[in-house]
Design an enzyme around this catalytic site. Structure first.
Site, PDB file in Angstrom:
ATOM      1  N   LYS A  72       1.003  -1.252   0.019  1.00 37.13           N
ATOM      2  CA  LYS A  72       0.070   0.091  -0.082  1.00 37.13           C
ATOM      3  C   LYS A  72       0.778   1.126   0.003  1.00 37.13           C
ATOM      4  O   LYS A  72       0.631   2.123  -0.771  1.00 37.13           O
ATOM      5  CB  LYS A  72      -0.947   0.043   1.329  1.00 37.13           C
ATOM      6  CG  LYS A  72      -2.076  -0.951   1.192  1.00 37.13           C
ATOM      7  CD  LYS A  72      -2.781  -1.197   2.356  1.00 37.13           C
ATOM      8  CE  LYS A  72      -3.773  -2.479   2.346  1.00 37.13           C
ATOM      9  NZ  LYS A  72      -4.270  -2.903   3.537  1.00 37.13           N
ATOM     10  N   GLN A 105      -4.151  -1.288   9.893  1.00 39.45           N
ATOM     11  CA  GLN A 105      -4.192  -2.900   9.150  1.00 39.45           C
ATOM     12  C   GLN A 105      -4.809  -3.712  10.226  1.00 39.45           C
ATOM     13  O   GLN A 105      -4.404  -3.593  11.523  1.00 39.45           O
ATOM     14  CB  GLN A 105      -2.460  -3.340   8.828  1.00 39.45           C
ATOM     15  CG  GLN A 105      -2.784  -4.749   8.176  1.00 39.45           C
ATOM     16  CD  GLN A 105      -3.402  -4.332   6.806  1.00 39.45           C
ATOM     17  OE1 GLN A 105      -3.430  -3.529   6.125  1.00 39.45           O
ATOM     18  NE2 GLN A 105      -3.788  -5.675   6.418  1.00 39.45           N
ATOM     19  N   ASP A 121     -10.593   3.646   4.743  1.00 39.17           N
ATOM     20  CA  ASP A 121     -10.960   2.089   4.782  1.00 39.17           C
ATOM     21  C   ASP A 121     -12.586   2.127   4.927  1.00 39.17           C
ATOM     22  O   ASP A 121     -13.270   1.290   4.302  1.00 39.17           O
ATOM     23  CB  ASP A 121     -10.561   1.252   6.124  1.00 39.17           C
ATOM     24  CG  ASP A 121      -9.322   0.334   5.650  1.00 39.17           C
ATOM     25  OD1 ASP A 121      -9.389   0.071   4.513  1.00 39.17           O
ATOM     26  OD2 ASP A 121      -8.655   0.253   6.432  1.00 39.17           O
TER      27      ASP A 121
END
Ligand code: GUN
Length: 300
Positions: A55, A99, A122
């Protein structure tokens, strides 16, 4: 009948990334700072390390600033919340990705709640979950939407054009994939059925569906004789199984070989939905930076 058309998520993700890079360039040329993405990894899970690294690397390739925070597995919830408060207050950062999964001693819900909803690339903050859950048909997505579901909706629109009036079944009711996929398809005027472990007659419901999205983590669960001829099948599953050569291979939640001669469109695994997730994360980060600069978002 001819075999289903393959939905090439890898190619679509690459084109989305080019659009994001162009958007970043336009923003910076207009005098705004580079969009900034902060990634936070707690612990040393090898798969999570690979994801976080990819990412950060892609963000840099697309012209964004990437801030990589690695915290030891012994990090306390208070320390993680303090880092998030710093990132929330930092104007150089437009997107914050923590994460998952987090170590068990950290309350994931509390951490997600601490992220500024405007920087929640997200789309996991309850405010953004609620926005998606209450969105009107066709209304703009002017808030962050979970990446994999957004990728699914983009691939379907690219393959089929308008989805209005189509029957869609979403198999799997997870908060990360199934539910947001269903909300996005409702917004696009599908008639949506949500199937789950207690649903009666999933094969029969599938046979009535023009779109089948499966995200349950069970290899080859959806069979070829469940599929209405010409339907579009989107396989979000990634299951690692033993291969004949002693190595492993990836298979989806749908029996690809059986479905190929029946469906109109199908995503392969790998190379279908998978590459869309990180591309949509970049898209969400650009959108967050555009909003921070007072600009309108681009259509998803
Ligand atoms: N772990 C696995 N998938 C994801 C994701 O999409 N976002 C985050 N933050 N963690 C993940």
């Amino acid at each position: 009948m001819a075999d289903a058309k393959l939905i090439d998520g890898k190619a679509f993700a690459a084109s989305l990334q080019r659009r994001v890079a162009a958007g970043v360039m336009e923003l910076v040329t207009g005098g705004a700072p580079k969009p900034g993405l902060a990634t936070v990894l707690v612990g040393a899970d090898p798969a999570s390390q690979v994801y976080v690294r990819s990412k950060g690397k892609l963000a840099a390739e697309l012209g964004m600033a990437s801030f990589d925070h690695r915290l030891g597995v012994e990090t306390t919830e208070a320390q993680l919340l303090a880092l998030i408060a710093t990132l929330n207050a930092d104007p150089a950062i437009n997107g914050i990705l923590v994460q998952l999964p987090l170590p068990r001693h950290i309350d994931t819900a509390r951490v997600l709640l601490a992220i500024d909803p405007a920087k929640d690339v997200d789309g996991f903050h309850p405010i953004n979950v609620g926005r998606l859950g209450s969105i009107a048909a066709g209304a703009p997505l002017d808030f962050p939407v979970p990446c994999t579901p957004l990728g699914v909706s983009m691939l379907l629109q690219d393959a089929l054009g308008s989805l209005a009036g189509l029957n869609a079944i979403v198999i799997g009711r997870s908060t990360l994939v199934g539910r947001p996929v269903a909300q996005l398809l409702l917004r696009l005027d599908c008639t949506v059925t949500m199937a789950h472990s207690r649903t009666r007659d999933v094969p029969g419901l599938c046979r009535q569906s023009d779109i089948v999205v499966v995200a349950i983590g069970r290899q080859e669960f959806v069979r070829g004789d469940w599929i209405k001829p010409g339907a579009a099948v989107i396989d979000v599953g990634i299951n690692r199984v033993p291969a004949a050569d002693g190595k492993t291979r990836l298979v989806g939640d749908a029996a690809f070989g059986e479905i190929l001669p029946v469906a109109g469109h199908i995503t392969p695994v790998p190379g279908g939905v998978g590459p869309m997730t990180v591309a949509c994360l970049m898209f969400n980060t650009l959108q967050a930076a555009r909003r921070a600069a007072g600009l309108a978002v681009t259509a998803a």
